[in-house]
Design an enzyme around this catalytic site. Structure first.
Site, short mmCIF file in Angstrom:
data_model
loop_
_atom_site.label_atom_id
_atom_site.label_comp_id
_atom_site.label_asym_id
_atom_site.label_seq_id
_atom_site.Cartn_x
_atom_site.Cartn_y
_atom_site.Cartn_z
N GLY A 46 3.06 -2.97 10.53
CA GLY A 46 2.73 -4.23 10.72
C GLY A 46 1.77 -5.29 10.20
N ILE A 47 1.10 -4.52 9.23
CA ILE A 47 -0.05 -5.41 8.66
C ILE A 47 0.26 -5.57 7.31
CG2 ILE A 47 -1.66 -4.66 10.38
CD1 ILE A 47 -2.69 -2.71 8.37
N CYS A 62 4.49 -7.19 4.86
CA CYS A 62 3.73 -6.29 5.73
C CYS A 62 4.34 -4.77 5.59
CB CYS A 62 4.14 -6.70 7.36
SG CYS A 62 3.46 -8.25 7.75
N ASP A 63 3.54 -3.93 5.99
CA ASP A 63 3.90 -2.42 5.81
C ASP A 63 4.29 -1.92 7.08
OD1 ASP A 63 1.66 -1.81 7.45
OD2 ASP A 63 0.53 -1.40 5.58
N MET A 64 4.54 -0.71 7.35
CA MET A 64 5.38 -0.01 8.53
C MET A 64 4.41 -0.20 9.67
SD MET A 64 7.20 3.40 7.11
CE MET A 64 7.60 3.74 8.57
#
Length: 134
Positions: free
Chosen positions: A22-23, A18-20
């Protein structure tokens, strides 16, 4: 019209994918699609190592991905696929669905070609493995 998938593989999103926001980071979807193709190949009775030893290199020549709904950490999802022979290419149509609500998250189209002993081939070497799925 209902899609006729010939293979399904379940995954679970890992935190580090996940990226920053949250996905799941967009690049990770390509990993999911690739892993499903590799496992599908195993189901057909061969694997990448075995066919590489025969001088056959299936390679991706084009990928199209439409992102529909995001996956989040700890989501379970299913990558489904079917394959078609289109000229010299094998085209994998791959869709990813979130398991809890069956929402379509990704629509993918992956074109592959075969290099046989360094030369582009028609891909006939793989037809015996894929013919019941085509």
């Amino acid at each position: 019209m209902e899609t006729k998938y010939c293979y399904e593989l379940e995954f679970k999103v890992r935190d580090y994918e996940c990226d920053m926001q949250g996905i799941v980071n967009n690049a990770n979807y390509q990993h999911y699609l690739e892993h499903a193709r590799h496992e599908f190949l195993q189901q057909t009775g061969t694997n990448f190592n075995e066919i590489r030893l025969k001088g056959i290199e299936p390679v991706v020549s084009r990928i199209e991905i439409d992102y529909k709904n995001s996956l989040h950490s700890q989501d379970y999802f299913i990558c489904k696929l079917y394959v078609r022979k289109e000229g010299i290419k094998f085209v994998f149509y791959q869709d990813i669905y979130r398991k809890c609500d069956h929402k379509l998250c990704v629509k993918g189209r992956v074109e592959t070609v075969c290099i046989n002993n360094g030369k582009l081939s028609r891909g006939d070497e793989l037809v015996p493995y894929f013919e019941k799925y085509l």
